[in-house]
Design a protein around this motif. Structure first.
Motif, PDB file in Angstrom:
ATOM      1  N   VAL A 164       0.841  -1.199   0.000  1.00  0.00           N
ATOM      2  CA  VAL A 164       0.000   0.000   0.000  1.00  0.00           C
ATOM      3  C   VAL A 164       0.883   1.259   0.000  1.00  0.00           C
ATOM      4  O   VAL A 164       0.630   2.204  -0.745  1.00  0.00           O
ATOM      5  N   GLU A 165       1.928   1.257   0.818  1.00  0.00           N
ATOM      6  CA  GLU A 165       2.831   2.413   0.865  1.00  0.00           C
ATOM      7  C   GLU A 165       3.535   2.618  -0.473  1.00  0.00           C
ATOM      8  O   GLU A 165       3.668   3.745  -0.948  1.00  0.00           O
ATOM      9  N   ALA A 166       3.967   1.530  -1.100  1.00  0.00           N
ATOM     10  CA  ALA A 166       4.615   1.625  -2.408  1.00  0.00           C
ATOM     11  C   ALA A 166       3.654   2.209  -3.448  1.00  0.00           C
ATOM     12  O   ALA A 166       4.030   3.074  -4.241  1.00  0.00           O
ATOM     13  N   MET A 167       2.429   1.770  -3.435  1.00  0.00           N
ATOM     14  CA  MET A 167       1.435   2.284  -4.387  1.00  0.00           C
ATOM     15  C   MET A 167       1.134   3.755  -4.105  1.00  0.00           C
ATOM     16  O   MET A 167       0.978   4.552  -5.022  1.00  0.00           O
ATOM     17  N   ARG A 168       1.089   4.129  -2.841  1.00  0.00           N
ATOM     18  CA  ARG A 168       0.848   5.527  -2.469  1.00  0.00           C
ATOM     19  C   ARG A 168       1.968   6.431  -2.984  1.00  0.00           C
ATOM     20  O   ARG A 168       1.736   7.567  -3.385  1.00  0.00           O
ATOM     21  N   LEU A 169       3.190   5.898  -3.015  1.00  0.00           N
ATOM     22  CA  LEU A 169       4.339   6.679  -3.482  1.00  0.00           C
ATOM     23  C   LEU A 169       4.497   6.645  -5.007  1.00  0.00           C
ATOM     24  O   LEU A 169       5.419   7.247  -5.532  1.00  0.00           O
ATOM     25  N   GLY A 170       3.611   5.930  -5.695  1.00  0.00           N
ATOM     26  CA  GLY A 170       3.628   5.992  -7.152  1.00  0.00           C
ATOM     27  C   GLY A 170       3.968   4.709  -7.876  1.00  0.00           C
ATOM     28  O   GLY A 170       3.994   4.692  -9.106  1.00  0.00           O
TER      29      GLY A 170
END
Length: 193
Positions: free
Chosen positions: A93-99
């Motif tokens: 989720v954090e990776a997706m939030r960062l792009g």
């Protein structure tokens, strides 16, 4: 398509290159994330397959998230697919939030990996096109907004300068495009100097 793979494990790099070389035109592998800015500077990488961890001390994914952020700061950034053996939902989720366009765990399924990379590139190209369109629209809005505060004479001169710029400074060509003769163009340009 040109793919950049960044992973500190040489056997993973060899395996990924072997799997992906039949599907993509060019595969570049690197075990040191410090070279990412140099490798991306040419702007010809379509996708980055990025490991989440680059040392055996900390396996929390922060290395990968750091480099993901640096990549996504670039204009026209490539698609990024994160890859790790220690994947979990909050990290994804954090990776997706960062792009990041997607997230793959090791060991991977070859067909899923290839499909994921292709889908990520398509999504990234669409997103980059949308960003460029929005940026162009914002530029037009700013120009129109600033022209609202200009006098008619200032608008005319700004238009003349834009046409001269579009003609590469060729005044004869600019005069033709504006529907005036060259001397009139000279006179208009001299008015505000």
């Amino acid at each position: 398509m040109k793919i950049l793979i960044i992973d500190d494990n040489q056997s993973v790099l060899r395996s990924l290159k072997l799997v992906l070389s039949s599907e993509f035109e060019q595969i570049v592998t690197m075990n040191n994330p410090q070279v990412i800015p140099a490798l991306l500077s040419a702007g010809n990488i379509d996708a980055v397959l990025l490991d989440m961890n680059f040392n055996n001390v900390s396996m929390d994914g922060k290395d990968g998230l750091f480099w993901l952020s640096r990549i996504k700061e670039l204009d026209n950034a490539p698609a990024v697919v994160m890859i790790t053996a220690f994947g979990d939902v909050p990290l994804a989720v954090e990776a997706m939030r960062l792009g990041a366009e997607d997230f793959i765990t090791k060991p991977w399924d070859n067909d899923v990996l290839i499909t994921t990379i292709r889908r990520a590139v398509v999504k990234n190209r669409k997103d980059n096109k949308q960003k460029r369109t929005l940026s162009e629209a914002a530029g037009i809005f700013e120009r129109v907004d600033s022209e609202r505060r200009m006098t008619l004479e200032e608008i005319k001169l700004a238009h003349i300068r834009r046409v001269v710029d579009e003609c590469g400074g060729n005044l004869s060509q600019a005069a033709d495009a504006l529907g005036i003769n060259r001397q009139t163009l000279y006179n208009q340009l001299k008015k505000k100097q």
